[in-house]
Motif scaffolding. Structure first.
Motif, PDB file in Angstrom:
ATOM      1  N   ALA A  64       0.834  -1.202   0.000  1.00 55.03           N
ATOM      2  CA  ALA A  64       0.000   0.000   0.000  1.00 55.03           C
ATOM      3  C   ALA A  64       0.869   1.252   0.000  1.00 55.03           C
ATOM      4  N   PHE A  65       1.947   1.216   0.766  1.00 59.98           N
ATOM      5  CA  PHE A  65       2.865   2.366   0.824  1.00 59.98           C
ATOM      6  C   PHE A  65       3.464   2.635  -0.549  1.00 59.98           C
ATOM      7  N   PHE A  66       4.007   1.591  -1.176  1.00 56.30           N
ATOM      8  CA  PHE A  66       4.613   1.759  -2.493  1.00 56.30           C
ATOM      9  C   PHE A  66       3.576   2.235  -3.504  1.00 56.30           C
ATOM     10  N   ALA A  67       2.369   1.675  -3.455  1.00 56.25           N
ATOM     11  CA  ALA A  67       1.326   2.065  -4.406  1.00 56.25           C
ATOM     12  C   ALA A  67       0.962   3.532  -4.235  1.00 56.25           C
ATOM     13  N   ALA A  68       0.847   3.988  -2.989  1.00 54.79           N
ATOM     14  CA  ALA A  68       0.497   5.377  -2.729  1.00 54.79           C
ATOM     15  C   ALA A  68       1.600   6.320  -3.202  1.00 54.79           C
ATOM     16  N   TYR A  69       2.835   5.991  -2.859  1.00 49.63           N
ATOM     17  CA  TYR A  69       3.935   6.879  -3.244  1.00 49.63           C
ATOM     18  C   TYR A  69       4.105   6.915  -4.759  1.00 49.63           C
ATOM     19  N   LEU A  70       4.050   5.763  -5.398  1.00 52.79           N
ATOM     20  CA  LEU A  70       4.216   5.726  -6.847  1.00 52.79           C
ATOM     21  C   LEU A  70       3.071   6.442  -7.555  1.00 52.79           C
ATOM     22  N   THR A  71       1.853   6.294  -7.038  1.00 52.76           N
ATOM     23  CA  THR A  71       0.703   6.955  -7.655  1.00 52.76           C
ATOM     24  C   THR A  71       0.824   8.471  -7.574  1.00 52.76           C
ATOM     25  N   GLY A  72       1.074   8.991  -6.359  1.00 53.57           N
ATOM     26  CA  GLY A  72       1.202  10.435  -6.202  1.00 53.57           C
ATOM     27  C   GLY A  72       2.379  10.994  -6.979  1.00 53.57           C
ATOM     28  N   SER A  73       3.505  10.307  -6.928  1.00 60.19           N
ATOM     29  CA  SER A  73       4.711  10.791  -7.600  1.00 60.19           C
ATOM     30  C   SER A  73       4.556  10.751  -9.119  1.00 60.19           C
ATOM     31  N   PHE A  74       3.954   9.670  -9.624  1.00 58.73           N
ATOM     32  CA  PHE A  74       3.797   9.568 -11.066  1.00 58.73           C
ATOM     33  C   PHE A  74       2.805  10.598 -11.599  1.00 58.73           C
ATOM     34  N   LEU A  75       1.805  10.946 -10.791  1.00 52.63           N
ATOM     35  CA  LEU A  75       0.880  12.010 -11.193  1.00 52.63           C
ATOM     36  C   LEU A  75       1.624  13.331 -11.352  1.00 52.63           C
ATOM     37  N   VAL A  76       2.482  13.656 -10.389  1.00 53.97           N
ATOM     38  CA  VAL A  76       3.274  14.880 -10.488  1.00 53.97           C
ATOM     39  C   VAL A  76       4.229  14.794 -11.673  1.00 53.97           C
ATOM     40  N   TRP A  77       4.810  13.612 -11.894  1.00 54.83           N
ATOM     41  CA  TRP A  77       5.690  13.409 -13.052  1.00 54.83           C
ATOM     42  C   TRP A  77       4.944  13.745 -14.344  1.00 54.83           C
ATOM     43  N   LEU A  78       3.730  13.242 -14.468  1.00 50.94           N
ATOM     44  CA  LEU A  78       2.946  13.492 -15.685  1.00 50.94           C
ATOM     45  C   LEU A  78       2.622  14.972 -15.846  1.00 50.94           C
ATOM     46  N   ALA A 240      -2.927  10.468  -2.104  1.00 49.27           N
ATOM     47  CA  ALA A 240      -2.827   9.030  -2.375  1.00 49.27           C
ATOM     48  C   ALA A 240      -2.719   8.224  -1.092  1.00 49.27           C
ATOM     49  N   ALA A 241      -1.926   8.713  -0.133  1.00 54.09           N
ATOM     50  CA  ALA A 241      -1.666   7.938   1.085  1.00 54.09           C
ATOM     51  C   ALA A 241      -2.795   8.028   2.098  1.00 54.09           C
ATOM     52  N   LEU A 242      -3.495   9.159   2.130  1.00 55.29           N
ATOM     53  CA  LEU A 242      -4.517   9.359   3.161  1.00 55.29           C
ATOM     54  C   LEU A 242      -5.932   9.076   2.678  1.00 55.29           C
ATOM     55  N   LEU A 243      -6.167   9.182   1.379  1.00 58.19           N
ATOM     56  CA  LEU A 243      -7.533   9.058   0.870  1.00 58.19           C
ATOM     57  C   LEU A 243      -7.748   7.867  -0.057  1.00 58.19           C
ATOM     58  N   ILE A 244      -6.703   7.384  -0.698  1.00 59.28           N
ATOM     59  CA  ILE A 244      -6.888   6.329  -1.706  1.00 59.28           C
ATOM     60  C   ILE A 244      -6.410   4.975  -1.215  1.00 59.28           C
ATOM     61  N   PHE A 245      -5.195   4.913  -0.672  1.00 58.16           N
ATOM     62  CA  PHE A 245      -4.611   3.638  -0.262  1.00 58.16           C
ATOM     63  C   PHE A 245      -4.566   3.534   1.263  1.00 58.16           C
ATOM     64  N   PRO A 246      -4.699   2.316   1.787  1.00 59.91           N
ATOM     65  CA  PRO A 246      -4.728   2.133   3.248  1.00 59.91           C
ATOM     66  C   PRO A 246      -3.322   2.133   3.860  1.00 59.91           C
ATOM     67  N   VAL A 247      -2.679   3.292   3.857  1.00 57.54           N
ATOM     68  CA  VAL A 247      -1.335   3.412   4.417  1.00 57.54           C
ATOM     69  C   VAL A 247      -1.443   3.732   5.903  1.00 57.54           C
ATOM     70  N   GLU A 248      -0.640   3.054   6.703  1.00 56.28           N
ATOM     71  CA  GLU A 248      -0.619   3.303   8.140  1.00 56.28           C
ATOM     72  C   GLU A 248      -0.295   4.780   8.388  1.00 56.28           C
TER      73      GLU A 248
END
Length: 305
Positions: A64-78, A240-248
């Motif tokens: 979940a952590f990796f998915a959240a970070y990659l999602t948010g970061s890749f959005l900014v990349w785009l 991504a981390a607080l609203l989309i993926f279940p990150v601790e």
């Protein structure tokens, strides 16, 4: 926020000390290069190995952590890529600007500072951010620039480059140590602790000394890249981390704080190596590092709350 600012002040004080030493020529560029090598190959590698070898494996692998970070970061990349293309920048330059908008100084600034400010528990999340930046996004920019230059992708040099990166090697070695449940002998632990302790002052001083030789050029694009890195990147990662993926929650806070770090120095190394917008990247590093003196304490204070 004031208390957090006071806690971060010594870290930025070391950066300022390095900058002053560089400006006064008490610490010339050659000395900065050698200090950077010492930190990169020895001190920081020892710190990363010690963290990785002694952390529970569940703190180093969180899908979940990796998915959240990659999602948010890749959005900014785009977004960074789209803005560059809208300004009619070539493919390689657009990719380099996109890389600049979301690659923070996690190795030299994040690992030493966030672990001290947020506690030893922050080591696992910080290492996951560092691994994602080095393996996923550094690979992406290398592939795109190579394709833009030669019309093809060469994987062998890329794999060799990753294998020669001491940060990756030290983390892989530490991970293997942890997987094998090997005991850490007392002398080895003390050696790694002693050597790793040099990473924090050495890295921060080297950051400041390297900034002393940078000149602000192409202020408009550099200001946009700095704003994207300091504001847009942590905001996207937070969503991504607080609203989309279940990150601790604690790990999510560390992730957001890591995303708020200024542009990494190794982005300039890549830009200079490929000859792609090095002045623009250099200015973004200078601007974002200066402004982060105020933005990082604000983000960490919010994370604490």
């Amino acid at each position: 926020m004031w208390d957090i600012f006071l806690k971060t002040l010594p870290f930025f004080g070391l950066i300022g000390l390095g900058w002053a030493a560089g400006r006064l020529r008490m610490f010339p560029p050659e000395a900065t290069a050698w200090l950077t090598k010492f930190v990169f190959y020895f001190a920081l590698s020892a710190m990363l190995f010690r963290f990785t070898a002694t952390l529970p494996l569940e703190e180093l692998f969180d899908p979940a952590f990796f998915a959240a970070y990659l999602t948010g970061s890749f959005l900014v990349w785009l977004i960074g890529f789209a803005v560059a293309r809208a300004r009619a920048r070539p493919l390689a330059e657009a990719a380099m600007e996109a890389h600049t908008t979301m690659t923070g100084n996690t190795g030299f600034l994040g690992v030493p500072m966030l672990v001290v400010l947020l506690g030893p528990k922050a080591a696992g999340p910080v290492l996951m951010v560092l691994a994602a930046d080095m393996i996923v996004f550094s690979t992406l920019i290398t592939l795109i620039v190579t394709y833009a230059r030669h019309g093809r992708v060469a994987f062998a040099p890329l794999a060799l480059g990753l294998a020669k990166n001491p940060m990756i090697v030290s983390m892989v070695a530490g991970l293997a140590w942890a997987l094998l449940h090997l005991p850490m002998p007392g002398p080895l632990a003390e050696f790694m602790t002693l050597l790793g302790a040099a990473a924090t002052p050495g890295a921060l001083f080297a950051i400041g000394a390297s900034l002393a030789g940078r000149r602000a050029e192409k202020a408009g694009p550099a200001a946009w890249l700095s704003a994207a890195k300091l504001f847009l990147h942590p905001a996207a990662v937070a969503v991504a981390a607080l609203l989309i993926f279940p990150v601790e929650p604690f790990a999510a806070g560390v992730m957001i704080a890591a995303a708020a770090l200024p542009v990494a120095g190794n982005v300039y190394i890549l830009a200079a190596h490929f000859g792609v917008a090095p002045q623009r990247v250099s200015s973004a590093i200078l601007f974002s590092t200066a402004v982060s003196i105020l933005t990082i304490p604000a983000v960490i204070a919010w994370v604490h709350q």
